[in-house]
Scaffold this motif. Structure first.
Motif, mmCIF file in Angstrom:
data_model
loop_
_atom_site.group_PDB
_atom_site.id
_atom_site.type_symbol
_atom_site.label_atom_id
_atom_site.label_comp_id
_atom_site.label_asym_id
_atom_site.label_seq_id
_atom_site.Cartn_x
_atom_site.Cartn_y
_atom_site.Cartn_z
ATOM 1 N N GLN A 1 50.888 44.328 59.438
ATOM 2 C CA GLN A 1 51.817 43.447 58.743
ATOM 3 C C GLN A 1 51.236 42.063 58.511
ATOM 4 O OE1 GLN A 1 55.458 43.541 61.046
ATOM 5 N NE2 GLN A 1 56.229 45.337 59.941
ATOM 6 N N LEU A 2 50.340 41.630 59.378
ATOM 7 C CA LEU A 2 49.753 40.308 59.238
ATOM 8 C C LEU A 2 48.787 40.260 58.059
ATOM 9 C CD1 LEU A 2 49.950 37.601 60.732
ATOM 10 C CD2 LEU A 2 47.929 38.267 62.044
ATOM 11 N N GLN A 3 48.048 41.345 57.843
ATOM 12 C CA GLN A 3 47.117 41.452 56.714
ATOM 13 C C GLN A 3 47.010 42.917 56.334
ATOM 14 O OE1 GLN A 3 43.209 39.237 56.607
ATOM 15 N NE2 GLN A 3 42.342 41.301 56.455
ATOM 16 N N SER A 4 47.498 43.235 55.165
ATOM 17 C CA SER A 4 47.541 44.645 54.766
ATOM 18 C C SER A 4 46.150 45.205 54.486
ATOM 19 C CB SER A 4 48.433 44.821 53.536
ATOM 20 O OG SER A 4 47.958 44.041 52.447
ATOM 21 N N ALA A 5 45.270 44.415 53.843
ATOM 22 C CA ALA A 5 43.905 44.883 53.583
ATOM 23 C C ALA A 5 43.175 45.064 54.909
ATOM 24 C CB ALA A 5 43.166 43.881 52.702
ATOM 25 N N ASN A 6 42.541 46.218 55.083
ATOM 26 C CA ASN A 6 41.914 46.536 56.356
ATOM 27 C C ASN A 6 40.409 46.276 56.296
ATOM 28 O OD1 ASN A 6 41.027 47.566 58.776
ATOM 29 N ND2 ASN A 6 42.249 49.422 58.668
ATOM 30 N N TYR A 7 39.979 45.194 56.966
ATOM 31 C CA TYR A 7 38.555 44.856 57.033
ATOM 32 C C TYR A 7 38.091 44.795 58.480
ATOM 33 C CZ TYR A 7 38.925 43.601 52.087
ATOM 34 O OH TYR A 7 39.117 43.638 50.727
ATOM 35 N N THR A 8 38.647 45.660 59.321
ATOM 36 C CA THR A 8 38.339 45.612 60.752
ATOM 37 C C THR A 8 36.871 45.918 61.042
ATOM 38 O OG1 THR A 8 39.111 47.908 60.922
ATOM 39 C CG2 THR A 8 40.677 46.167 61.506
ATOM 40 N N ASN A 9 36.196 46.609 60.152
ATOM 41 C CA ASN A 9 34.804 46.980 60.391
ATOM 42 C C ASN A 9 33.818 46.132 59.605
ATOM 43 O OD1 ASN A 9 35.467 49.135 62.179
ATOM 44 N ND2 ASN A 9 36.000 50.417 60.411
ATOM 45 N N GLN A 10 34.267 45.006 59.071
ATOM 46 C CA GLN A 10 33.385 44.117 58.317
ATOM 47 C C GLN A 10 33.338 42.734 58.954
ATOM 48 O OE1 GLN A 10 33.386 44.361 54.004
ATOM 49 N NE2 GLN A 10 34.819 46.085 54.071
ATOM 50 N N ASN A 11 32.267 41.994 58.638
ATOM 51 C CA ASN A 11 32.046 40.686 59.279
ATOM 52 C C ASN A 11 31.771 39.570 58.279
ATOM 53 O OD1 ASN A 11 32.117 41.615 62.104
ATOM 54 N ND2 ASN A 11 30.239 42.705 61.580
ATOM 55 N N PHE A 12 32.278 39.693 57.054
ATOM 56 C CA PHE A 12 31.987 38.683 56.041
ATOM 57 C C PHE A 12 32.658 37.340 56.368
ATOM 58 C CE2 PHE A 12 35.511 41.344 54.311
ATOM 59 C CZ PHE A 12 36.518 40.387 54.214
ATOM 60 N N LEU A 13 32.043 36.283 55.868
ATOM 61 C CA LEU A 13 32.556 34.912 55.941
ATOM 62 C C LEU A 13 32.798 34.443 57.378
ATOM 63 C CD1 LEU A 13 34.916 35.035 52.842
ATOM 64 C CD2 LEU A 13 32.564 34.183 52.971
ATOM 65 N N ARG A 14 31.838 34.799 58.235
ATOM 66 C CA ARG A 14 31.836 34.354 59.625
ATOM 67 C C ARG A 14 30.391 34.066 60.019
ATOM 68 N NH1 ARG A 14 36.661 35.636 62.165
ATOM 69 N NH2 ARG A 14 38.023 37.046 60.994
ATOM 70 N N GLY A 15 30.177 33.026 60.789
ATOM 71 C CA GLY A 15 28.815 32.750 61.205
ATOM 72 C C GLY A 15 28.715 31.704 62.295
ATOM 73 N N ARG A 16 27.527 31.614 62.841
ATOM 74 C CA ARG A 16 27.232 30.630 63.906
ATOM 75 C C ARG A 16 25.865 30.017 63.628
ATOM 76 N NH1 ARG A 16 27.587 32.017 70.295
ATOM 77 N NH2 ARG A 16 29.745 31.372 69.865
ATOM 78 N N GLN A 17 25.781 28.700 63.810
ATOM 79 C CA GLN A 17 24.521 27.982 63.742
ATOM 80 C C GLN A 17 24.480 26.962 64.880
ATOM 81 O OE1 GLN A 17 21.723 28.091 60.860
ATOM 82 N NE2 GLN A 17 22.564 29.989 61.707
ATOM 83 N N THR A 18 23.274 26.545 65.262
ATOM 84 C CA THR A 18 23.084 25.537 66.309
ATOM 85 C C THR A 18 22.619 24.242 65.664
ATOM 86 O OG1 THR A 18 22.537 27.230 67.959
ATOM 87 C CG2 THR A 18 21.833 24.973 68.422
ATOM 88 N N THR A 19 23.208 23.128 66.070
ATOM 89 C CA THR A 19 22.884 21.846 65.453
ATOM 90 C C THR A 19 21.451 21.429 65.747
ATOM 91 O OG1 THR A 19 23.772 20.644 67.371
ATOM 92 C CG2 THR A 19 25.269 21.012 65.517
ATOM 93 N N ASN A 20 20.836 20.767 64.760
ATOM 94 C CA ASN A 20 19.486 20.250 64.927
ATOM 95 C C ASN A 20 19.526 18.873 65.599
ATOM 96 O OD1 ASN A 20 20.241 18.394 62.941
ATOM 97 N ND2 ASN A 20 19.116 19.448 61.303
#
Length: 236
Positions: free
Chosen positions: A119-138
């Protein structure tokens, strides 16, 4: 990684609404000619701690597995280069190096990866990782991410989620970044986006008491060449 190499690597094969040569050549020009100030009261040099905001219902589940500067994945939309500086209030607001910055956002349709089918999000993207990331500051406290301009979903104004963590993984701050109304209105008028959000920045309950500090310091660019967002985030 220098800016040209970063953009070239990230935009090859992107298939978005903008083309790489125009985006690269426009960056320095747009910063001078098309700069959009975040808010009349915004002072990016202030030493106020950035607002603490909720993680939200769609946090990154496995951030250690998503160490990447290009977070687009298979999503399409108008390119967005996100440049963040982390500074330390407890040390005179000097740049804070060697801290981790996690970022996550919805796609142009308002959907998040790693979640859905409910109900919170009808489109099911549980197996995808788009538009997420991590970087370490210089050494200058900087990180950059190559993304697309986010869409919106009911009840919220357009935004980005950011979490700052120590190198050991302890959370220093969870916050969110807002976009100037004039910028997101221009983007949402483009093909592929779904028009104006149902909540403006001032109507968004999370931004109601801290909009000036949540707002991006600058957003430059246009729908053809893409946009560059800059934001200084202060931790204590």
């Amino acid at each position: 990684m220098d800016k040209r190499r970063f953009l070239k690597k990230g935009l090859l094969g992107l298939g978005t609404m903008a083309v790489m040569p125009a985006f690269i050549s426009s960056c320095s020009k747009d910063e001078k000619e098309n700069e959009t100030e975040a808010d009349p009261g915004t002072d990016s040099n202030s030493c106020l701690v950035s607002p603490v905001e909720m993680v939200g219902p769609f946090p990154i589940k496995t951030p250690a597995q998503l160490v990447q500067a290009n977070i687009i994945g298979d999503r399409t939309g108008i390119p967005l280069l996100i440049k963040i500086i982390i500074q330390d209030q407890s040390n005179g607001c000097l740049p804070l190096s060697n801290v981790m910055v996690d970022i996550w956002q919805c796609d142009k349709d308002g959907n998040y990866s790693q979640y859905g089918g409910n109900q919170l999000q009808s489109a099911n993207y549980t197996n995808q990782n788009f538009l997420r990331g991590r970087q370490t500051t210089n050494v200058n406290g900087e990180v950059s991410f190559l993304s697309i301009f986010p869409g919106w979903y009911p009840g919220r104004a357009p935004h980005l989620h950011v979490q700052v963590l120590t190198s050991a993984g302890s959370s220093l701050l969870v916050t969110q970044i807002a976009f100037p109304t004039s910028v997101y209105s221009a983007v949402y008028a483009a093909n592929g986006y779904k028009g104006e959000p149902d909540r403006s920045n001032t109507q968004d309950s999370l931004f109601s008491d801290s909009l000036t500090q949540n707002m991006a310091d600058t957003v430059t660019g246009n729908n053809i060449d893409g946009y560059t967002l800059s934001k200084v985030i202060t931790v204590s």
